[in-house]
Write a protein that holds these residues in place. Sequence first.
Motif, PDB file in Angstrom:
ATOM      1  N   ASP A   1     -31.851   3.173 -19.247  1.00 54.47           N
ATOM      2  CA  ASP A   1     -30.960   2.595 -18.652  1.00 54.47           C
ATOM      3  C   ASP A   1     -31.152   1.795 -17.992  1.00 54.47           C
ATOM      4  O   ASP A   1     -31.696   2.281 -16.315  1.00 54.47           O
ATOM      5  N   THR A   2     -31.662   0.040 -17.790  1.00 54.76           N
ATOM      6  CA  THR A   2     -32.511  -0.653 -17.351  1.00 54.76           C
ATOM      7  C   THR A   2     -31.576  -1.949 -17.390  1.00 54.76           C
ATOM      8  O   THR A   2     -32.155  -2.808 -16.950  1.00 54.76           O
ATOM      9  N   ASP A   3     -29.748  -1.330 -17.539  1.00 53.09           N
ATOM     10  CA  ASP A   3     -29.209  -2.954 -17.097  1.00 53.09           C
ATOM     11  C   ASP A   3     -29.437  -3.715 -18.079  1.00 53.09           C
ATOM     12  O   ASP A   3     -28.742  -4.998 -18.098  1.00 53.09           O
TER      13      ASP A   3
ATOM     14  N   ALA B   1     -22.462   5.347 -27.313  1.00 50.68           N
ATOM     15  CA  ALA B   1     -23.203   6.275 -28.961  1.00 50.68           C
ATOM     16  C   ALA B   1     -24.836   6.157 -28.471  1.00 50.68           C
ATOM     17  O   ALA B   1     -25.222   7.374 -28.684  1.00 50.68           O
ATOM     18  N   ILE B   2     -25.500   5.675 -27.316  1.00 51.50           N
ATOM     19  CA  ILE B   2     -27.268   6.248 -27.095  1.00 51.50           C
ATOM     20  C   ILE B   2     -27.082   7.548 -26.818  1.00 51.50           C
ATOM     21  O   ILE B   2     -27.890   8.149 -26.565  1.00 51.50           O
ATOM     22  N   ALA B   3     -26.159   7.287 -25.613  1.00 50.68           N
ATOM     23  CA  ALA B   3     -26.060   8.082 -24.653  1.00 50.68           C
ATOM     24  C   ALA B   3     -25.527   9.585 -25.394  1.00 50.68           C
ATOM     25  O   ALA B   3     -26.311  10.668 -24.850  1.00 50.68           O
ATOM     26  N   ALA B   4     -24.847   9.647 -26.422  1.00 49.40           N
ATOM     27  CA  ALA B   4     -24.001  10.736 -27.193  1.00 49.40           C
ATOM     28  C   ALA B   4     -25.753  11.360 -27.832  1.00 49.40           C
ATOM     29  O   ALA B   4     -25.666  12.461 -27.588  1.00 49.40           O
ATOM     30  N   ARG B   5     -27.233  10.581 -28.026  1.00 54.03           N
ATOM     31  CA  ARG B   5     -27.765  11.020 -28.802  1.00 54.03           C
ATOM     32  C   ARG B   5     -28.748  11.829 -28.237  1.00 54.03           C
ATOM     33  O   ARG B   5     -30.502  11.820 -28.243  1.00 54.03           O
ATOM     34  N   PHE B   6     -28.438  11.589 -26.763  1.00 50.83           N
ATOM     35  CA  PHE B   6     -29.168  12.823 -25.647  1.00 50.83           C
ATOM     36  C   PHE B   6     -28.847  13.359 -25.875  1.00 50.83           C
ATOM     37  O   PHE B   6     -27.366  14.063 -25.573  1.00 50.83           O
TER      38      PHE B   6
ATOM     39  N   ARG C   1     -27.007  11.604 -21.898  1.00 48.83           N
ATOM     40  CA  ARG C   1     -26.599  10.589 -20.642  1.00 48.83           C
ATOM     41  C   ARG C   1     -28.064   9.870 -20.725  1.00 48.83           C
ATOM     42  O   ARG C   1     -28.631  10.335 -21.505  1.00 48.83           O
ATOM     43  N   TRP C   2     -28.362   8.265 -20.648  1.00 52.23           N
ATOM     44  CA  TRP C   2     -29.284   8.042 -20.527  1.00 52.23           C
ATOM     45  C   TRP C   2     -30.613   8.234 -20.137  1.00 52.23           C
ATOM     46  O   TRP C   2     -30.570   9.026 -18.827  1.00 52.23           O
ATOM     47  N   GLY C   3     -32.030   7.605 -20.395  1.00 53.19           N
ATOM     48  CA  GLY C   3     -32.553   8.571 -19.640  1.00 53.19           C
ATOM     49  C   GLY C   3     -32.525   7.199 -18.127  1.00 53.19           C
ATOM     50  O   GLY C   3     -32.574   6.364 -18.834  1.00 53.19           O
ATOM     51  N   MET C   4     -33.123   7.306 -17.225  1.00 54.33           N
ATOM     52  CA  MET C   4     -32.694   6.386 -16.054  1.00 54.33           C
ATOM     53  C   MET C   4     -34.513   6.154 -15.331  1.00 54.33           C
ATOM     54  O   MET C   4     -35.198   7.073 -15.748  1.00 54.33           O
ATOM     55  N   PRO C   5     -34.844   4.886 -14.911  1.00 60.35           N
ATOM     56  CA  PRO C   5     -36.144   4.638 -14.131  1.00 60.35           C
ATOM     57  C   PRO C   5     -36.846   5.885 -14.045  1.00 60.35           C
ATOM     58  O   PRO C   5     -37.762   5.685 -13.825  1.00 60.35           O
ATOM     59  N   ASP C   6     -36.147   6.302 -13.228  1.00 62.28           N
ATOM     60  CA  ASP C   6     -37.116   8.040 -12.257  1.00 62.28           C
ATOM     61  C   ASP C   6     -37.485   8.624 -13.472  1.00 62.28           C
ATOM     62  O   ASP C   6     -38.482   9.136 -13.230  1.00 62.28           O
TER      63      ASP C   6
END
Length: 282
Positions: free
Chosen positions: A227-229, A238-243, A247-252
């Motif tokens: 998630d880089t905005d 929809a992408i978040a549900a595939r983790f 949640r999405w990966g975050m930059p950290d």
Amino acid sequence: MPRLPHPTPEQLRRDPLPLRGRTALVTGASRRGGIGHAVARRLVAYGASVYLHHHLPHDEALPWGAERPEDVVASVRAAAPDPERAQVLHGPGDLSDPELPARLIATAADALGGRLDILVANHALSGDDGTLDAIDAGNLDRHWAVDTRSVILLVQAYARLRAEPASRTPGGRVVMMTSGQDIAGGMAWELAYALQKGALASITRSLATALAEHAVTVNTVNPGPVDTDYMSGTGYDAIAARFPAGRWGMPDDPARLIAWLATDEAEWITGNVIDSEGGFRR
């Protein structure tokens, strides 16, 4: 050849500042929502001095727009153990210019006291891509120039710097970035980007062999969807549900891996393409 002894108890105790005294160049660190910014914050938090590269015209042409470099620098510096004394520098550069990579390496090294230990080639060309039917020679060439050629030229200039006697210091690290284009499903809607990132993945082991004589490790990280905005709405959900974590990966998330690869604990890891995808289901 004698076997190496087990580490002493003192050696097993983790240094809270494992990059103390090391220097790093992070490319593509132009905005606080990006991976480059997160990587720089981690390196600084571990004690490194950092030079941030940015190319504001690239961001100005995209939906998220450009940020003031001073704001990015301030955010990175705030992560340092002693923000008042932290060395966080920055400078611009268009890496589509074939002369720029060597100049950038020299500029960063000079600014950081004449040496450069860590190179994180994080930059990439966003947009200007498409499917097999949509791509043309122009966007293939633009992605090649920024996503691949510039990275190889950065590594070349870095290797030449490390070959100088004054630069033969411990902790030589190169980290490149790829995008999971070789994993199930591929990236059929971003062929120019996927092609050039695939080239970096393919050259990782060869570069690791080439830089081994300089005591430098070379690894490439696939951060997965981060998630880089750049996405919102139903597509984001929809992408978040595939983790598995929902949640999405975050930059950290990839930044922690990259910072670890820069430490002495990772000195035996080289020539690898490492996925940091949180179990993403493609």
